[in-house]
Design a protein around this motif. Sequence first.
Motif, PDB file in Angstrom:
ATOM      1  N   TRP A  30     -13.767  40.229 -14.534  1.00  0.00           N
ATOM      2  CA  TRP A  30     -12.717  40.042 -14.197  1.00  0.00           C
ATOM      3  C   TRP A  30     -12.622  38.546 -13.322  1.00  0.00           C
ATOM      4  CZ3 TRP A  30     -11.943  40.886  -8.606  1.00  0.00           C
ATOM      5  CH2 TRP A  30     -12.554  41.219  -8.319  1.00  0.00           C
ATOM      6  N   PRO A  31     -14.069  38.207 -11.689  1.00  0.00           N
ATOM      7  CA  PRO A  31     -13.378  37.806 -11.547  1.00  0.00           C
ATOM      8  C   PRO A  31     -12.985  35.915 -11.498  1.00  0.00           C
ATOM      9  CG  PRO A  31     -15.486  39.315 -10.836  1.00  0.00           C
ATOM     10  CD  PRO A  31     -15.037  39.176 -11.542  1.00  0.00           C
ATOM     11  N   VAL A  32     -14.231  36.440 -12.419  1.00  0.00           N
ATOM     12  CA  VAL A  32     -14.030  34.305 -12.877  1.00  0.00           C
ATOM     13  C   VAL A  32     -12.544  34.421 -13.709  1.00  0.00           C
ATOM     14  CG1 VAL A  32     -14.496  33.374 -14.898  1.00  0.00           C
ATOM     15  CG2 VAL A  32     -16.176  34.587 -13.726  1.00  0.00           C
ATOM     16  N   LEU A  33     -12.309  35.184 -14.738  1.00  0.00           N
ATOM     17  CA  LEU A  33     -10.441  35.099 -14.665  1.00  0.00           C
ATOM     18  C   LEU A  33      -9.422  34.881 -13.710  1.00  0.00           C
ATOM     19  CD1 LEU A  33      -8.686  35.561 -17.277  1.00  0.00           C
ATOM     20  CD2 LEU A  33      -8.127  38.127 -16.500  1.00  0.00           C
ATOM     21  N   VAL A  34      -9.722  35.126 -12.414  1.00  0.00           N
ATOM     22  CA  VAL A  34      -8.767  35.882 -11.371  1.00  0.00           C
ATOM     23  C   VAL A  34      -9.309  33.958 -11.089  1.00  0.00           C
ATOM     24  CG1 VAL A  34      -8.588  36.296  -9.067  1.00  0.00           C
ATOM     25  CG2 VAL A  34      -8.377  38.229 -11.479  1.00  0.00           C
ATOM     26  N   VAL A  35     -10.050  33.768 -10.708  1.00  0.00           N
ATOM     27  CA  VAL A  35     -10.434  32.395  -9.780  1.00  0.00           C
ATOM     28  C   VAL A  35     -10.242  31.945 -10.784  1.00  0.00           C
ATOM     29  CG1 VAL A  35     -12.484  31.737  -8.659  1.00  0.00           C
ATOM     30  CG2 VAL A  35     -12.653  33.747  -8.388  1.00  0.00           C
ATOM     31  N   GLY A  36     -11.073  31.585 -12.133  1.00  0.00           N
ATOM     32  CA  GLY A  36     -10.266  30.407 -12.806  1.00  0.00           C
ATOM     33  C   GLY A  36      -8.626  30.421 -12.482  1.00  0.00           C
ATOM     34  N   ALA A  37      -7.801  30.964 -13.045  1.00  0.00           N
ATOM     35  CA  ALA A  37      -6.744  31.341 -12.738  1.00  0.00           C
ATOM     36  C   ALA A  37      -5.911  30.794 -11.866  1.00  0.00           C
ATOM     37  CB  ALA A  37      -6.378  32.489 -13.172  1.00  0.00           C
ATOM     38  N   ILE A 161     -13.492  35.192   0.339  1.00  0.00           N
ATOM     39  CA  ILE A 161     -14.000  36.762  -0.077  1.00  0.00           C
ATOM     40  C   ILE A 161     -14.962  36.607  -1.871  1.00  0.00           C
ATOM     41  CG2 ILE A 161     -12.510  38.843  -0.814  1.00  0.00           C
ATOM     42  CD1 ILE A 161     -10.857  38.404   1.615  1.00  0.00           C
ATOM     43  N   LEU A 162     -13.621  35.867  -2.589  1.00  0.00           N
ATOM     44  CA  LEU A 162     -13.510  35.302  -3.649  1.00  0.00           C
ATOM     45  C   LEU A 162     -15.003  34.644  -4.033  1.00  0.00           C
ATOM     46  CD1 LEU A 162     -10.352  33.799  -5.189  1.00  0.00           C
ATOM     47  CD2 LEU A 162     -11.606  36.417  -6.044  1.00  0.00           C
ATOM     48  N   SER A 169     -23.808  40.351  -8.873  1.00  0.00           N
ATOM     49  CA  SER A 169     -24.549  40.255 -10.088  1.00  0.00           C
ATOM     50  C   SER A 169     -23.794  41.150 -11.371  1.00  0.00           C
ATOM     51  CB  SER A 169     -25.839  41.786  -9.733  1.00  0.00           C
ATOM     52  OG  SER A 169     -26.756  41.482 -10.844  1.00  0.00           O
ATOM     53  N   GLY A 170     -24.007  39.437 -12.518  1.00  0.00           N
ATOM     54  CA  GLY A 170     -22.923  39.940 -12.973  1.00  0.00           C
ATOM     55  C   GLY A 170     -21.107  40.078 -12.803  1.00  0.00           C
ATOM     56  N   ASN A 171     -20.805  39.385 -11.967  1.00  0.00           N
ATOM     57  CA  ASN A 171     -19.452  38.854 -11.559  1.00  0.00           C
ATOM     58  C   ASN A 171     -18.749  37.933 -12.266  1.00  0.00           C
ATOM     59  OD1 ASN A 171     -18.698  41.375 -10.894  1.00  0.00           O
ATOM     60  ND2 ASN A 171     -19.161  40.864  -8.889  1.00  0.00           N
ATOM     61  N   GLY A 172     -20.351  36.504 -12.554  1.00  0.00           N
ATOM     62  CA  GLY A 172     -19.760  35.331 -12.483  1.00  0.00           C
ATOM     63  C   GLY A 172     -19.346  33.954 -12.201  1.00  0.00           C
ATOM     64  N   SER A 173     -20.705  34.149 -11.355  1.00  0.00           N
ATOM     65  CA  SER A 173     -20.981  32.781 -11.137  1.00  0.00           C
ATOM     66  C   SER A 173     -22.594  31.926 -12.108  1.00  0.00           C
ATOM     67  CB  SER A 173     -22.357  33.106  -9.175  1.00  0.00           C
ATOM     68  OG  SER A 173     -23.126  33.985 -10.252  1.00  0.00           O
ATOM     69  N   HIS A 174     -22.970  32.937 -12.481  1.00  0.00           N
ATOM     70  CA  HIS A 174     -23.658  32.173 -13.954  1.00  0.00           C
ATOM     71  C   HIS A 174     -22.818  32.401 -15.130  1.00  0.00           C
ATOM     72  CE1 HIS A 174     -27.450  32.917 -10.914  1.00  0.00           C
ATOM     73  NE2 HIS A 174     -27.934  31.649 -11.483  1.00  0.00           N
ATOM     74  N   TRP A 175     -21.563  32.363 -15.168  1.00  0.00           N
ATOM     75  CA  TRP A 175     -21.240  33.079 -16.084  1.00  0.00           C
ATOM     76  C   TRP A 175     -20.747  31.359 -17.224  1.00  0.00           C
ATOM     77  CZ3 TRP A 175     -16.068  30.285 -17.771  1.00  0.00           C
ATOM     78  CH2 TRP A 175     -15.413  30.579 -19.141  1.00  0.00           C
TER      79      TRP A 175
END
Length: 263
Positions: A30-37, A161-162, A169-175
């Motif tokens: 979900w962080p990748v979805l929000v930050v990417g948007a 914050i983002l 871990s698992g929140n998307g820095s390596h997505w």
Amino acid sequence: MMGPAHSLSGAAAWLGVGAAAAAAGHPMPWPVLVVGALICAGAALAPDLDHKSATISRAFGPISRILCEIIDALSHAVYKATRAKGDPRRNGGHRTLTHTALWALLIGTGTSALAMTGGRWAVLGILFVHLVLAVEGLLWRMARTSSDVLVWLLGATSAWILAGVLDQSGNGSHWLFTGPGQEYMWLGLPIVLGALVHDIGDALTVSGCPILWPLPIGRKRWYPLGPPKTMRFRAGSWVELKVLMPAFMVLGGVGGLGALDLI
């Protein structure tokens, strides 16, 4: 199109990518979805850095105004150096170099390289710039009635914050890119998408957009792609405000629900 419509289309496009990824069995954190948007919403304003009246040219005070003049001069110089016999003479660089697919790919690639090599501060800088632009585009009424400093503080706080959330871990820095040193390599993707969505949006307007430069089309190298002229509209017209912007909001909502596997 105008800034708010560009930002809405960018956010909707990334949420649509999130829905497609979820449908393919590879959902975004979900962080990748929000930050990417948010990044895509900001990046969808960036091609207009060649126009002194554009939102992005005012967003960072004197810095963005000076950069606008540089980009406009560069775009105009490239246009004059590469125009074909069928391309008209121009007095400025608006809707030329920065409104091409090649530019979008170069900017996205450069961003990915900066994120991988520049460390945390580079990531924070990328997030800050695009979050400020997202605020300017998505919350344009409030942004125009508040001070620039407040918008910058909101962008800086949100970026900090983002980035912290993504680092967990698992929140998307390596997505998507999981190799050593490839964390945040994906940040270039919403930037490419935002720029391309901007170009497609401008192609729907009366003037069209030279997305495929430098490929020659007919007697032109800067051919303004677009639908038949009877299907085009003027920027800021009722078609954009009453049809496209509500459509982008609906599509973004559907995409977000699909990306979170809620439909």
